[in-house]
Design a protein around this motif. Structure first.
Motif, PDB file in Angstrom:
ATOM      1  N   THR A 113      12.014  -1.705   3.226  1.00 19.39           N
ATOM      2  CA  THR A 113      12.158  -2.709   2.168  1.00 19.39           C
ATOM      3  C   THR A 113      11.181  -3.871   2.310  1.00 19.39           C
ATOM      4  OG1 THR A 113      13.873  -3.784   3.468  1.00 19.39           O
ATOM      5  CG2 THR A 113      14.592  -2.193   1.812  1.00 19.39           C
ATOM      6  N   GLU A 114      10.494  -3.955   3.424  1.00 23.02           N
ATOM      7  CA  GLU A 114       9.611  -5.099   3.666  1.00 23.02           C
ATOM      8  C   GLU A 114       8.151  -4.839   3.264  1.00 23.02           C
ATOM      9  OE1 GLU A 114       9.585  -2.450   7.199  1.00 23.02           O
ATOM     10  OE2 GLU A 114      11.192  -3.384   6.086  1.00 23.02           O
ATOM     11  N   LEU A 115       7.904  -3.838   2.446  1.00 29.03           N
ATOM     12  CA  LEU A 115       6.548  -3.531   2.008  1.00 29.03           C
ATOM     13  C   LEU A 115       6.076  -4.552   0.984  1.00 29.03           C
ATOM     14  CD1 LEU A 115       6.809   0.338   1.618  1.00 29.03           C
ATOM     15  CD2 LEU A 115       5.728  -0.926   3.464  1.00 29.03           C
ATOM     16  N   PRO A 116       4.770  -4.831   0.958  1.00 30.45           N
ATOM     17  CA  PRO A 116       4.251  -5.804  -0.009  1.00 30.45           C
ATOM     18  C   PRO A 116       4.257  -5.228  -1.429  1.00 30.45           C
ATOM     19  CG  PRO A 116       2.453  -4.759   1.171  1.00 30.45           C
ATOM     20  CD  PRO A 116       3.727  -4.275   1.814  1.00 30.45           C
ATOM     21  N   GLY A 117       4.242  -6.112  -2.412  1.00 24.74           N
ATOM     22  CA  GLY A 117       4.154  -5.683  -3.804  1.00 24.74           C
ATOM     23  C   GLY A 117       5.420  -4.994  -4.273  1.00 24.74           C
ATOM     24  N   THR A 147      -2.424   1.960  -1.633  1.00 21.38           N
ATOM     25  CA  THR A 147      -1.573   2.847  -0.850  1.00 21.38           C
ATOM     26  C   THR A 147      -1.419   2.209   0.519  1.00 21.38           C
ATOM     27  OG1 THR A 147      -2.351   4.781  -2.040  1.00 21.38           O
ATOM     28  CG2 THR A 147      -1.313   5.162   0.104  1.00 21.38           C
ATOM     29  N   VAL A 148      -0.184   1.943   0.879  1.00 22.13           N
ATOM     30  CA  VAL A 148       0.127   1.326   2.166  1.00 22.13           C
ATOM     31  C   VAL A 148       0.544   2.434   3.121  1.00 22.13           C
ATOM     32  CG1 VAL A 148       1.655  -0.293   3.346  1.00 22.13           C
ATOM     33  CG2 VAL A 148       0.865  -0.806   1.030  1.00 22.13           C
ATOM     34  N   GLU A 149      -0.146   2.520   4.271  1.00 18.81           N
ATOM     35  CA  GLU A 149       0.200   3.532   5.264  1.00 18.81           C
ATOM     36  C   GLU A 149       0.854   2.860   6.455  1.00 18.81           C
ATOM     37  OE1 GLU A 149      -1.675   7.247   7.824  1.00 18.81           O
ATOM     38  OE2 GLU A 149      -2.953   6.152   6.431  1.00 18.81           O
ATOM     39  N   LEU A 150       2.018   3.386   6.830  1.00 19.86           N
ATOM     40  CA  LEU A 150       2.748   2.847   7.973  1.00 19.86           C
ATOM     41  C   LEU A 150       2.266   3.514   9.263  1.00 19.86           C
ATOM     42  CD1 LEU A 150       6.352   2.771   6.480  1.00 19.86           C
ATOM     43  CD2 LEU A 150       4.618   0.982   6.464  1.00 19.86           C
ATOM     44  N   ALA A 151       2.642   2.938  10.380  1.00 20.49           N
ATOM     45  CA  ALA A 151       2.207   3.455  11.682  1.00 20.49           C
ATOM     46  C   ALA A 151       2.662   4.895  11.917  1.00 20.49           C
ATOM     47  CB  ALA A 151       2.736   2.552  12.797  1.00 20.49           C
ATOM     48  N   GLY A 153       2.718   7.222   9.734  1.00 23.21           N
ATOM     49  CA  GLY A 153       2.010   8.145   8.847  1.00 23.21           C
ATOM     50  C   GLY A 153       2.533   8.205   7.427  1.00 23.21           C
ATOM     51  N   ARG A 154       3.690   7.601   7.156  1.00 21.30           N
ATOM     52  CA  ARG A 154       4.206   7.612   5.785  1.00 21.30           C
ATOM     53  C   ARG A 154       3.332   6.723   4.911  1.00 21.30           C
ATOM     54  NH1 ARG A 154      10.017   5.556   6.195  1.00 21.30           N
ATOM     55  NH2 ARG A 154       9.117   4.412   7.931  1.00 21.30           N
ATOM     56  N   LYS A 155       3.150   7.144   3.662  1.00 22.15           N
ATOM     57  CA  LYS A 155       2.313   6.393   2.727  1.00 22.15           C
ATOM     58  C   LYS A 155       3.113   6.062   1.479  1.00 22.15           C
ATOM     59  CE  LYS A 155      -1.914   8.678   4.207  1.00 22.15           C
ATOM     60  NZ  LYS A 155      -3.060   9.486   3.811  1.00 22.15           N
ATOM     61  N   TYR A 156       2.905   4.847   0.966  1.00 27.17           N
ATOM     62  CA  TYR A 156       3.591   4.393  -0.231  1.00 27.17           C
ATOM     63  C   TYR A 156       2.596   3.724  -1.167  1.00 27.17           C
ATOM     64  CZ  TYR A 156       7.770   5.104   2.555  1.00 27.17           C
ATOM     65  OH  TYR A 156       8.752   5.660   3.329  1.00 27.17           O
ATOM     66  N   LYS A 157       2.682   4.073  -2.443  1.00 31.71           N
ATOM     67  CA  LYS A 157       1.868   3.409  -3.459  1.00 31.71           C
ATOM     68  C   LYS A 157       2.582   2.111  -3.815  1.00 31.71           C
ATOM     69  CE  LYS A 157      -1.204   4.885  -5.752  1.00 31.71           C
ATOM     70  NZ  LYS A 157      -2.631   4.862  -5.555  1.00 31.71           N
ATOM     71  N   ARG A 158       1.885   0.996  -3.709  1.00 37.44           N
ATOM     72  CA  ARG A 158       2.463  -0.313  -4.015  1.00 37.44           C
ATOM     73  C   ARG A 158       1.643  -0.964  -5.130  1.00 37.44           C
ATOM     74  NH1 ARG A 158       7.420  -0.417  -2.385  1.00 37.44           N
ATOM     75  NH2 ARG A 158       7.362  -2.680  -2.394  1.00 37.44           N
ATOM     76  N   VAL A 159       2.326  -1.553  -6.069  1.00 33.20           N
ATOM     77  CA  VAL A 159       1.705  -2.172  -7.242  1.00 33.20           C
ATOM     78  C   VAL A 159       1.784  -3.675  -7.073  1.00 33.20           C
ATOM     79  CG1 VAL A 159       1.823  -2.402  -9.749  1.00 33.20           C
ATOM     80  CG2 VAL A 159       2.411  -0.215  -8.663  1.00 33.20           C
ATOM     81  N   PHE A 160       0.649  -4.351  -7.397  1.00 35.83           N
ATOM     82  CA  PHE A 160       0.578  -5.796  -7.281  1.00 35.83           C
ATOM     83  C   PHE A 160       0.303  -6.376  -8.662  1.00 35.83           C
ATOM     84  CE2 PHE A 160      -0.563  -3.887  -3.283  1.00 35.83           C
ATOM     85  CZ  PHE A 160       0.208  -4.599  -2.370  1.00 35.83           C
ATOM     86  N   PRO A 161       1.373  -6.643  -9.435  1.00 36.30           N
ATOM     87  CA  PRO A 161       1.172  -7.150 -10.797  1.00 36.30           C
ATOM     88  C   PRO A 161       0.673  -8.594 -10.780  1.00 36.30           C
ATOM     89  CG  PRO A 161       3.510  -7.079 -10.269  1.00 36.30           C
ATOM     90  CD  PRO A 161       2.777  -6.468  -9.107  1.00 36.30           C
ATOM     91  N   ASP A 162      -0.069  -8.911 -11.798  1.00 29.41           N
ATOM     92  CA  ASP A 162      -0.505 -10.291 -11.995  1.00 29.41           C
ATOM     93  C   ASP A 162       0.679 -11.024 -12.626  1.00 29.41           C
ATOM     94  OD1 ASP A 162      -1.678 -12.683 -12.537  1.00 29.41           O
ATOM     95  OD2 ASP A 162      -3.140 -11.892 -13.985  1.00 29.41           O
ATOM     96  N   ASP A 163       1.273 -11.978 -11.903  1.00 32.13           N
ATOM     97  CA  ASP A 163       2.478 -12.639 -12.393  1.00 32.13           C
ATOM     98  C   ASP A 163       2.235 -13.397 -13.691  1.00 32.13           C
ATOM     99  OD1 ASP A 163       4.126 -11.709 -10.387  1.00 32.13           O
ATOM    100  OD2 ASP A 163       3.619 -13.346  -9.040  1.00 32.13           O
ATOM    101  N   ALA A 164       1.007 -13.765 -13.984  1.00 34.08           N
ATOM    102  CA  ALA A 164       0.708 -14.465 -15.233  1.00 34.08           C
ATOM    103  C   ALA A 164       0.764 -13.496 -16.414  1.00 34.08           C
ATOM    104  CB  ALA A 164      -0.662 -15.114 -15.157  1.00 34.08           C
ATOM    105  N   ASP A 165       0.580 -12.181 -16.147  1.00 31.98           N
ATOM    106  CA  ASP A 165       0.569 -11.187 -17.211  1.00 31.98           C
ATOM    107  C   ASP A 165       1.889 -10.409 -17.175  1.00 31.98           C
ATOM    108  OD1 ASP A 165      -0.118  -9.340 -19.178  1.00 31.98           O
ATOM    109  OD2 ASP A 165      -1.055  -8.002 -17.711  1.00 31.98           O
TER     110      ASP A 165
END
Length: 167
Positions: A113-117, A147-151, A153-165
Motif C-alpha cells: 500500500t505504500e507505493l507512490p502514485g 513501472t515500479v519494481e520492488l526488491a 521482483g514484483r512490478k506495478y504500473k503506477r500512475v501520477f496524475p497532474d492534480d491540476a488536471d
C-alpha cells in the motif's frame, strides 16, 4: 482395520457425531452450532488431504495399470495436477511440496500500500473511466506512469496524475 489414518478416522467420527447431534434435540435442545459444523468439516478435509491413504490409493491404482487421466478424474483434479501432487517417490513428493511452500512464503499475497502514485484501477476510478482508458492516456502522453519494481521482483504500473488536471 481401516485404511484411514487414526487422525482422519477421529475427524470423521467427530463430524458424524456433530451430524447426529444436528437435528436431534439433545437434553438442552441445542443443535451443533454453525461454527462447530464448519470446524468439523474443515478438520476432516485437512485430515483427508494429508492422509497417507490417499497416496497409497494412488500408488495402488498405478500398480493396477490405471492411468493418470482416470486417477485425476476420480480425485477431481486435472491429470497434470494429480501427477504434480502424487508422482514419484516419497522424497520427490516431499521436495516438491516444500518448494511450493517456500515459493508461497517468499511471494507476498497482497499489493503493497505504500507505493507512490495511483494504481491503474485507482486512477480509473478517480477519472471515472476504464483501466483501458488510463492506459490509452498514458500512451498518448496525457498521463504520466511508471513501472515500479520492488526488491523481490514484483512490478506495478503506477500512475501520477497532474492534480491540476481533473478531466
Amino acid at each position: 482395520m481401516s485404511f484411514l489414518s487414526a487422525e482422519t478416522a477421529r475427524a470423521l467420527a467427530e463430524l458424524v457425531a456433530l451430524d447426529a447431534l444436528d437435528g436431534a434435540a439433545d437434553p438442552d435442545g441445542e443443535d451443533a452450532s454453525p461454527l462447530e459444523r464448519l470446524g468439523g468439516i474443515r478438520s476432516l478435509v485437512t485430515a483427508l488431504e494429508s492422509d497417507p491413504a490417499v497416496l497409497a490409493a494412488v500408488r495402488d491404482a498405478l500398480a493396477a495399470g490405471i492411468g493418470w487421466d482416470e486417477i485425476a478424474q476420480a480425485s477431481g483434479l486435472s491429470a497434470s495436477a494429480a501427477k504434480y501432487r502424487w508422482a514419484g517417490d516419497d522424497a520427490t513428493i516431499s521436495a516438491r511440496q516444500e518448494a511450493s511452500r517456500k515459493r508461497k512464503r517468499e511471494r507476498p499475497s497482497s499489493v503493497p500500500t505504500e507505493l507512490p502514485g495511483l494504481s491503474v484501477a485507482e486512477a480509473a476510478a478517480r477519472y471515472g473511466v476504464t483501466a483501458q482508458a488510463i492506459y490509452q492516456r498514458v500512451t498518448r502522453g496525457i498521463l504520466r506512469a511508471e513501472t515500479v519494481e520492488l526488491a523481490d521482483g514484483r512490478k506495478y504500473k503506477r500512475v501520477f496524475p497532474d492534480d491540476a488536471d481533473e478531466s
